[in-house]
Design a protein around this motif. Sequence first.
Motif, PDB file in Angstrom:
ATOM      1  N   THR A  64       0.885  -1.077   0.223  1.00 53.18           N
ATOM      2  CA  THR A  64      -0.410   0.104   0.558  1.00 53.18           C
ATOM      3  C   THR A  64       0.946   1.746   0.342  1.00 53.18           C
ATOM      4  O   THR A  64       0.120   2.500  -0.569  1.00 53.18           O
ATOM      5  CB  THR A  64      -0.742  -0.079   1.706  1.00 53.18           C
ATOM      6  N   LEU A  65       2.405   1.223   0.403  1.00 51.52           N
ATOM      7  CA  LEU A  65       3.191   2.230   0.365  1.00 51.52           C
ATOM      8  C   LEU A  65       3.881   2.395  -0.843  1.00 51.52           C
ATOM      9  O   LEU A  65       4.849   3.473  -1.230  1.00 51.52           O
ATOM     10  CB  LEU A  65       3.989   2.381   1.218  1.00 51.52           C
ATOM     11  N   THR A  66       3.219   1.880  -2.479  1.00 48.58           N
ATOM     12  CA  THR A  66       3.991   1.880  -3.246  1.00 48.58           C
ATOM     13  C   THR A  66       2.604   2.608  -4.120  1.00 48.58           C
ATOM     14  O   THR A  66       1.686   2.862  -3.901  1.00 48.58           O
ATOM     15  CB  THR A  66       4.623   0.529  -3.907  1.00 48.58           C
TER      16      THR A  66
ATOM     17  N   GLY B 236       1.566  16.177  -5.554  1.00 47.11           N
ATOM     18  CA  GLY B 236       0.396  15.045  -5.507  1.00 47.11           C
ATOM     19  C   GLY B 236       1.803  13.779  -5.048  1.00 47.11           C
ATOM     20  O   GLY B 236       1.070  12.974  -4.313  1.00 47.11           O
ATOM     21  N   LEU B 237       2.713  13.850  -5.560  1.00 45.44           N
ATOM     22  CA  LEU B 237       3.119  13.071  -4.085  1.00 45.44           C
ATOM     23  C   LEU B 237       3.813  12.888  -3.282  1.00 45.44           C
ATOM     24  O   LEU B 237       2.986  11.464  -2.334  1.00 45.44           O
ATOM     25  CB  LEU B 237       4.933  12.616  -4.935  1.00 45.44           C
ATOM     26  N   PHE B 238       3.123  14.390  -1.728  1.00 45.43           N
ATOM     27  CA  PHE B 238       3.196  14.701  -0.797  1.00 45.43           C
ATOM     28  C   PHE B 238       1.749  13.888  -0.308  1.00 45.43           C
ATOM     29  O   PHE B 238       1.837  13.313   0.458  1.00 45.43           O
ATOM     30  CB  PHE B 238       3.834  15.239  -0.848  1.00 45.43           C
ATOM     31  N   THR B 239       0.844  14.412  -0.766  1.00 52.83           N
ATOM     32  CA  THR B 239       0.117  14.465  -0.372  1.00 52.83           C
ATOM     33  C   THR B 239      -0.462  12.865  -1.076  1.00 52.83           C
ATOM     34  O   THR B 239      -1.359  12.116   0.011  1.00 52.83           O
ATOM     35  CB  THR B 239      -1.234  14.796  -1.299  1.00 52.83           C
ATOM     36  N   SER B 240       0.071  12.057  -2.325  1.00 55.27           N
ATOM     37  CA  SER B 240      -0.649  10.663  -1.715  1.00 55.27           C
ATOM     38  C   SER B 240      -0.276  10.237  -0.740  1.00 55.27           C
ATOM     39  O   SER B 240      -0.787   8.467  -0.329  1.00 55.27           O
ATOM     40  CB  SER B 240      -0.136  10.262  -3.550  1.00 55.27           C
ATOM     41  N   ALA B 241       1.128  10.109  -0.411  1.00 53.87           N
ATOM     42  CA  ALA B 241       2.050   9.298   0.210  1.00 53.87           C
ATOM     43  C   ALA B 241       1.313   9.089   1.724  1.00 53.87           C
ATOM     44  O   ALA B 241       0.929   8.514   2.677  1.00 53.87           O
ATOM     45  CB  ALA B 241       3.209  10.075   0.506  1.00 53.87           C
ATOM     46  N   VAL B 242       0.864  10.751   2.132  1.00 58.82           N
ATOM     47  CA  VAL B 242       0.019  11.522   3.259  1.00 58.82           C
ATOM     48  C   VAL B 242      -1.598  10.497   3.216  1.00 58.82           C
ATOM     49  O   VAL B 242      -1.311  10.114   4.679  1.00 58.82           O
ATOM     50  CB  VAL B 242      -0.173  12.622   3.422  1.00 58.82           C
ATOM     51  N   ALA B 243      -1.739  10.645   2.188  1.00 57.33           N
ATOM     52  CA  ALA B 243      -2.597   9.766   1.946  1.00 57.33           C
ATOM     53  C   ALA B 243      -3.094   8.398   2.585  1.00 57.33           C
ATOM     54  O   ALA B 243      -3.437   7.528   3.150  1.00 57.33           O
ATOM     55  CB  ALA B 243      -3.977  10.149   1.314  1.00 57.33           C
ATOM     56  N   THR B 244      -1.932   7.892   2.163  1.00 53.02           N
ATOM     57  CA  THR B 244      -1.618   6.003   1.851  1.00 53.02           C
ATOM     58  C   THR B 244      -1.949   6.240   3.008  1.00 53.02           C
ATOM     59  O   THR B 244      -1.980   5.011   3.726  1.00 53.02           O
ATOM     60  CB  THR B 244      -0.484   5.961   1.615  1.00 53.02           C
ATOM     61  N   GLY B 245      -0.752   6.392   4.013  1.00 51.81           N
ATOM     62  CA  GLY B 245      -0.641   6.509   5.733  1.00 51.81           C
ATOM     63  C   GLY B 245      -1.720   6.761   6.358  1.00 51.81           C
ATOM     64  O   GLY B 245      -1.827   6.239   7.354  1.00 51.81           O
ATOM     65  N   VAL B 246      -2.076   8.069   6.468  1.00 57.17           N
ATOM     66  CA  VAL B 246      -3.734   7.806   7.051  1.00 57.17           C
ATOM     67  C   VAL B 246      -4.671   6.936   7.125  1.00 57.17           C
ATOM     68  O   VAL B 246      -4.854   6.267   8.181  1.00 57.17           O
ATOM     69  CB  VAL B 246      -4.365   9.388   7.280  1.00 57.17           C
ATOM     70  N   PHE B 247      -5.155   6.725   5.556  1.00 54.07           N
ATOM     71  CA  PHE B 247      -6.388   5.637   5.117  1.00 54.07           C
ATOM     72  C   PHE B 247      -5.491   4.583   5.960  1.00 54.07           C
ATOM     73  O   PHE B 247      -6.130   3.676   6.279  1.00 54.07           O
ATOM     74  CB  PHE B 247      -6.611   5.903   4.422  1.00 54.07           C
ATOM     75  N   GLY B 248      -4.365   4.475   5.373  1.00 53.56           N
ATOM     76  CA  GLY B 248      -3.514   2.889   5.624  1.00 53.56           C
ATOM     77  C   GLY B 248      -4.241   2.565   6.750  1.00 53.56           C
ATOM     78  O   GLY B 248      -4.185   1.250   7.481  1.00 53.56           O
ATOM     79  N   PHE B 249      -3.308   3.195   7.687  1.00 53.33           N
ATOM     80  CA  PHE B 249      -3.782   3.277   9.319  1.00 53.33           C
ATOM     81  C   PHE B 249      -4.822   3.153  10.397  1.00 53.33           C
ATOM     82  O   PHE B 249      -5.014   1.987  10.860  1.00 53.33           O
ATOM     83  CB  PHE B 249      -2.783   4.348  10.137  1.00 53.33           C
TER      84      PHE B 249
END
Length: 301
Positions: A24-26, A48-61
């Motif tokens: 999920t982090l890729t 886009g890179l930054f917000t995608s990584a943040v969104a993945t971390g938050v929603f993945g958690f």
Amino acid sequence: MTYNGTGAPAGWNWILSFLFAAGTLTGFDASGHIAEETKNASVVAARGLFTSAVATGVFGFATTILFLFCTPDLDTLFSLGAPQPFVQIYALALGRGASIFMTILAALGLIMNTSIAIVAASRLIFAVARDGVLPLSWWIGRVSADGQPRNAVTVMYVFGAALLCTILPSQVAFTSLVSAGGVPTIAAYGLIGLLRLTMTPNGFRSSKFHLGRFRLPFYAATAFFNAIVFAVDISPFFFPVTAETFNFACTIFGAVTIFAVIMYFVTPEEKWLRPEAVRQAQEAADHDSGEDDSMVKATEG
């Protein structure tokens, strides 16, 4: 209560849990692959890179916490016998109506993710073919009348279908190919962080998203975490290791790497990497205007 279904030592058995979770982090770099079609790409693509990584971390958690609360005891969980047991987990925890809603939501998310992956990957394949790297580059790098890389999408479809069919004769072959597909991405993520830490810790000062005083810890954390995920992707999934349980991802990655090194020395540099393009990229990255310099100094305290 601890469950060890891999036969690995307890510590490595836990580390192997990153096999699917790290996936999920890729892919957060998708906006970078379409930067050539993005207006004000130096800001928009990076954002886009930054917000995608943040969104993945938050929603993945959040998703992880949801599954922890919804998952039944381990005996019940492993008695489900499903390759993707989240549907049964939703049904057991939420009931019929709510589980159907959550399953539909998950399916829509997968469809959207696949659509974005096709857009990003097709542009990447097109760009590589445009530089003449791939076989049949003249055809793959051709675009349609409306400017879409349809031939690159066709290549993705053919290879994707072929890889999916490998699950029919062998689950191990399919898992190995899936891991091998993720290994280069993870290796690239970690290598970028490692080289930024060791080779250019103070470079790229004109970036609109300079990390300031936190850049070195971030580079180190990037290299360390991706090294762990890389080791997981090439590790056997079941122990003791036999021919049936061996993960061939390391063999595939090693063969491709050896072939790439050979081609690096055999192929003239001007054919696959134009010197003027490299110089332009270096000059743009290291350009340090007064405004950029003051911004960097401010972030560094």
